[in-house]
Scaffold this motif. Structure first.
Motif, short mmCIF file in Angstrom:
data_model
loop_
_atom_site.label_atom_id
_atom_site.label_comp_id
_atom_site.label_asym_id
_atom_site.label_seq_id
_atom_site.Cartn_x
_atom_site.Cartn_y
_atom_site.Cartn_z
N ASP A 1 26.37 50.13 33.08
CA ASP A 1 27.32 50.72 32.12
C ASP A 1 27.29 50.00 30.77
OD1 ASP A 1 28.09 52.40 34.14
OD2 ASP A 1 29.93 51.31 34.63
N TRP A 2 27.10 48.71 30.81
CA TRP A 2 27.05 47.95 29.55
C TRP A 2 25.69 48.05 28.87
CZ3 TRP A 2 30.99 45.54 26.95
CH2 TRP A 2 32.20 45.34 27.65
N ALA B 1 30.45 49.61 24.16
CA ALA B 1 29.69 48.35 24.23
C ALA B 1 29.43 47.75 22.85
CB ALA B 1 28.38 48.58 24.95
N ASP B 2 29.11 48.59 21.86
CA ASP B 2 28.80 48.06 20.53
C ASP B 2 29.96 47.24 19.98
OD1 ASP B 2 26.25 49.18 20.15
OD2 ASP B 2 27.12 51.09 19.54
N ALA B 3 31.17 47.79 20.11
CA ALA B 3 32.34 47.13 19.54
C ALA B 3 32.57 45.78 20.22
CB ALA B 3 33.57 48.02 19.70
N VAL B 4 32.46 45.75 21.54
CA VAL B 4 32.73 44.50 22.26
C VAL B 4 31.64 43.47 21.95
CG1 VAL B 4 33.07 43.45 24.53
CG2 VAL B 4 33.94 45.76 24.08
N ARG B 5 30.40 43.93 21.94
CA ARG B 5 29.30 43.01 21.61
C ARG B 5 29.51 42.42 20.23
NH1 ARG B 5 24.23 44.63 24.92
NH2 ARG B 5 23.02 43.34 23.49
N TRP B 6 29.84 43.29 19.28
CA TRP B 6 30.01 42.82 17.91
C TRP B 6 31.13 41.80 17.84
CZ3 TRP B 6 27.28 42.66 13.69
CH2 TRP B 6 27.90 42.40 12.47
N LEU C 1 37.89 47.68 29.19
CA LEU C 1 37.56 47.31 27.81
C LEU C 1 36.38 48.15 27.31
CD1 LEU C 1 38.08 45.16 25.55
CD2 LEU C 1 36.27 43.80 26.62
N LEU C 2 35.40 48.30 28.17
CA LEU C 2 34.21 49.07 27.81
C LEU C 2 34.58 50.53 27.57
CD1 LEU C 2 31.13 49.31 27.52
CD2 LEU C 2 31.00 49.68 29.99
N GLU C 3 35.41 51.05 28.44
CA GLU C 3 35.79 52.45 28.33
C GLU C 3 36.55 52.71 27.02
OE1 GLU C 3 37.43 54.33 32.03
OE2 GLU C 3 39.07 54.64 30.60
#
Ligand code: MSP
Length: 511
Positions: free
Chosen positions: A82-83, A317-322, A311-313
């Motif tokens: 998913d990530w 992923a882009d936002a969390v990674r950033w 969090l992912l939902e």
């Protein structure tokens, strides 16, 4: 040459937590960067499934340990999918081949005279699966990591003669770059200076572990077994479990990325075990910091853990990674703050980078039907070309050093420069005078080309956003050697209608 990169093998006592996501995102970024550079990468992750902690968790849930492990490790696997994690291997320490690798390794260590019988007394943390030497004098000591009471243990079992490796370990950790960042190296140096003591590698009466060959009733201490997972993981799927063959597929590991709490195991115990078995120790260990949330330690008892799936939902992923990789210096502790997450994602990604691409593509389509083709393309003397050259020069070193916050800054600064250039040139006014048409074409080409390079720079950090960005510029797959150069954008090609790169994040409730 294959570059072998690893995350820790995560305990299956519970589903993935934000700490495991953090490490995995970081290794994924590094793996993607290296692949983009043309390197061959073996990115290993997986699950650590034996030991008392797992046995107790399964018992509390009323299921057999194997069944419990099957369930949770399947969740880990699905979660990494998913990530969008690009791991090459997913090793489970309950893989039957792992048992054979552990046995072969143990036999080498034993043949080398490094296994002795001994007795160990002390305070033990089941959550860490570790004796806490610092707690020796206390009456009701608490684990500083888990805030739970330690258990008194008095056991006779098999020991690994770590003390014989004092000098080898001292010289290993003195090697430049073996332990990163430098602050973590000091911690380990202090520990080693205190004198290395033999440690127990087996347990009696613990059925949920791998049996120690030739020592009835003993199972391997979970850490002895787990570390070897990094080697088992190297086997091809369905390959015979042969230690030499596994090693030939990518040992030594080039980098173990782990949290600071498990540094000793990776930088001291594990290299000594390897040396004893006649195997090269890993080349480097990077110990990252711990995450807190709004200034507080996270924990189930505090009820403030973050559910990564949720969090992912909610953020993508882009936002969390950033947020995690741009805002927190990898290696240092960091605090997760919801408002800051929103601010950075909306300002940096939606506004600075998203709008840059969106409005420039829109102008280019409107006035030139796509990428403009000015009489002369902006050359490397162009101010944006110089800004891009600086970013392209610095970013690789930042990625390689796992200084993700700096690599992010390189890309972001370039987008800021491009936005500044647009404001200064104001093509929306200039285009009104037909005499300016070629100058506007040149400016827009320069900004589109800069946006393309922002996409290239971001590819390891934000793979999805980067590919959406590059699609808008009609640039699909990328290759660093070929594409990280000014002037690659083809002039005169049509561009697809722009769609926002990233929706602004609005979060009403807590993440
Ligand atoms: N099973 C062992 C590793 C064996 S490696 C052969 C283990 N597993 S773990 O699931 O407990 O930990 C996984 C990782 O999560 C560790 O690197 C740990 O440092 C990290 N984190 C746990 N809590 C964390 C934070 N609050 N913040 C950042 N990382 C944290 O240890």
């Amino acid at each position: 040459m294959t570059d072998t990169l690893t995350t820790p093998l995560y305990y299956v006592n519970d589903k993935p937590h934000i700490g495991s996501v953090y490490t995995t995102l970081a290794v994924d970024t590094l793996a993607r960067f290296e692949r983009l550079q043309g390197d061959d990468v073996m990115f290993i992750t997986g699950c650590d499934e034996h030991g008392q902690k797992i046995q107790r968790t399964a018992a509390a849930a009323g299921v057999e340990p194997q069944q419990h492990c099957d369930q949770i490790s399947a969740q880990f696997k699905a979660n990494w999918k998913d990530w969008g994690i690009s791991n090459d291997r997913f090793i489970r320490t309950t893989d039957p081949r792992h048992r054979s690798i552990v046995e072969q390794f143990f036999q080498r260590v034993e043949a080398n005279g490094d296994i002795v019988e001994g007795r160990q007394q002390g305070w033990y943390c089941v959550a860490c699966e570790e004796y806490k030497d610092d707690a020796a004098d206390a009456t009701d000591p608490i684990c500083p990591i888990h805030q739970r009471s330690l258990e008194w243990r008095d056991e006779s079992n098999l020991f690994f003669r770590l003390s014989r490796y004092q000098q080898d370990i001292e010289s290993l950790i003195a090697q430049e770059g073996f332990i990163r960042p430098l602050s973590r190296r000091r911690e380990v140096e202090r520990f080693v200076e205190g004198g290395l003591r033999d440690f127990s590698i087996s347990r009696l009466d613990l059925p949920w572990g791998l049996p120690v060959p030739g020592h009835d009733g003993h199972t391997f201490y979970v850490w002895f077994d787990a570390l070897l997972g990094y080697i088992t993981a190297l086997l091809e799927p369905d390959e015979e479990p042969d230690l030499e063959k596994a090693l030939a597929r990518g040992w030594p590991a080039d980098l173990h990325v782990i949290g600071k709490d498990i540094l000793r195991f990776h930088a001291v115990y594990w290299p000594a075990m390897c040396l004893s078995a006649g195997i090269e120790p890993p080349r480097a260990v990077f110990g990252h910091g711990f995450l807190t949330r709004e200034g507080q330690k996270m924990g189930k008892s505090l009820g403030n853990t973050i559910d990564p799936a949720r969090l992912l939902e909610r953020c993508g992923a882009d936002a969390v990674r950033w947020y995690l990789l741009r805002d927190i210096q990898f290696g240092e502790d960091g605090d997760i703050q919801q408002q800051r997450l929103l601010d950075l994602v909306n300002n940096d990604l939606a506004n600075t980078i998203g709008n840059l691409v969106n409005r420039t593509v829109a102008m280019a389509r409107k006035w030139f039907d796509g990428v403009p083709a000015p009489e002369a393309l902006p050359d490397t003397q162009h101010p944006l070309a110089s800004a891009a050259a600086l970013a392209l020069d610095q970013a690789p070193a930042h990625y390689r050093a796992l200084a993700f916050h700096l690599a992010a800054q390189d890309a972001l600064q370039l987008a800021i420069d491009a936005n500044g250039y647009l404001s200064e040139k104001a093509p929306w006014s200039a285009i009104k005078d037909p005499a300016n048409r070629d100058a506007v074409a040149m400016d827009l080409y320069a900004v589109l080309e800069t946006a393309r390079l922002v996409g290239v720079l971001l590819a390891p950090l934000l793979p999805d956003l980067s590919s959406r960005l590059l699609m808008q510029l009609d640039q699909p797959a990328i290759d660093w050697q070929r594409d990280a150069i000014w002037g690659r954008l083809s002039a005169g090609v049509p561009l697809p209608e722009p769609i926002p790169l990233l929706q602004r994040l609005e979060l009403e409730e807590a993440i």
